[in-house]
Design an enzyme around this catalytic site. Sequence first.
Site, PDB file in Angstrom:
ATOM      1  N   ARG A   1       0.859  -1.178   0.000  1.00 49.51           N
ATOM      2  CA  ARG A   1       0.000   0.000   0.000  1.00 49.51           C
ATOM      3  C   ARG A   1       0.898   1.232   0.000  1.00 49.51           C
ATOM      4  O   ARG A   1       1.984   1.213   0.588  1.00 49.51           O
ATOM      5  CB  ARG A   1      -0.920   0.031   1.222  1.00 49.51           C
TER       6      ARG A   1
ATOM      7  N   GLU B   1      -2.653   8.575  -3.698  1.00 45.17           N
ATOM      8  CA  GLU B   1      -3.081   7.704  -4.785  1.00 45.17           C
ATOM      9  C   GLU B   1      -4.551   7.983  -5.103  1.00 45.17           C
ATOM     10  O   GLU B   1      -5.357   8.040  -4.176  1.00 45.17           O
ATOM     11  CB  GLU B   1      -2.906   6.239  -4.392  1.00 45.17           C
TER      12      GLU B   1
ATOM     13  N   HIS C   1      -1.371   0.954  -9.633  1.00 44.76           N
ATOM     14  CA  HIS C   1      -2.062   0.043  -8.710  1.00 44.76           C
ATOM     15  C   HIS C   1      -2.808  -1.040  -9.490  1.00 44.76           C
ATOM     16  O   HIS C   1      -4.023  -1.176  -9.380  1.00 44.76           O
ATOM     17  CB  HIS C   1      -3.007   0.804  -7.788  1.00 44.76           C
TER      18      HIS C   1
END
Length: 315
Positions: free
Chosen positions: A231, A259, A278
């Site tokens: 993450r 993000e 991602h």
Amino acid sequence: MTTATGDVWLPFPADEIDGLPDTFRYRQWDGEDEFPADPGPCVFYVTPYMKSSEVTLRPLAAMPALRIVQTLTAGVDHVLGGLGALRPGVRLCNARGVHDASTAELALTLVLASLRGLPGMVRGQDREEWRGGFYEALADKSVLIVGYGSVGAAVEDRLLAFECGRITRVARSARDSAHGPVHALADLPRLLPDADVVILSTPLTDATRGLAGAGFLGRMKDGALLVNVARGPVVDTKSLLAELESGRLRAALDVTDPEPLPAGHPLWHAPNVLITPHVGGSSTAFEPRAKRLIARQLTRFAAGEPVENTVLVTE
């Protein structure tokens, strides 16, 4: 034995999932503005995939009958903020196993692309430049995997074919694994200086938020490669930028903080960094594995058997 009944909310059409028990009413919802039905009778909620926390958590407070929250991600940090609205005894389950192969593939892709200089070669191709020379191999490298759950183990399974000099495993606490000893997070200060490649595959928790900060990065050897498929907030972006801009470290990031990475952010153009948006779990492997997990979990739930992958139970 009592058979479970009630509504089940799914992000996929029920008729596309083989093996679903016929004791439930299935409602399809993948984060749209309108709910497919009254959330009140929902007993099993499979959260939408790759939607914001705001979207994912929206129906929870209106689900008093809820007994299971099933994410389609390995990490559950995006749903934790809404669990306070639930009654005691609701189980939160993650998608352990669904993303292992896909995320491990991307981790290896990022490592190999970075070591072999593929980003520069692609830019060279755009300019019709022949960028020959010698590039680094993964063979003989020392690799440190930080976060040795199912994804970390899948990464190691794939590394074994590349003749690495050494693979070292780190998890929250020390234990043994099929491939060898797993070190505790507390051992990182003495392990980091020997690693040529550091792969982050740990969940985001209070203990791992900002784990790869100035101290962590400062202990990495000159020229080492940091790969993040965990993450974004596991890495302190400001500290990483300082190391990249100095030229001391390299990075390959599938996740960032913030993000999505906004236009104009300095990380986009930092030297020696490869960024993917991602997509670790977003491959053709996701949907069939997710559907098999859903069918398996609902079959167990309908029969009154314990579900898999329980992360926590609300109190």
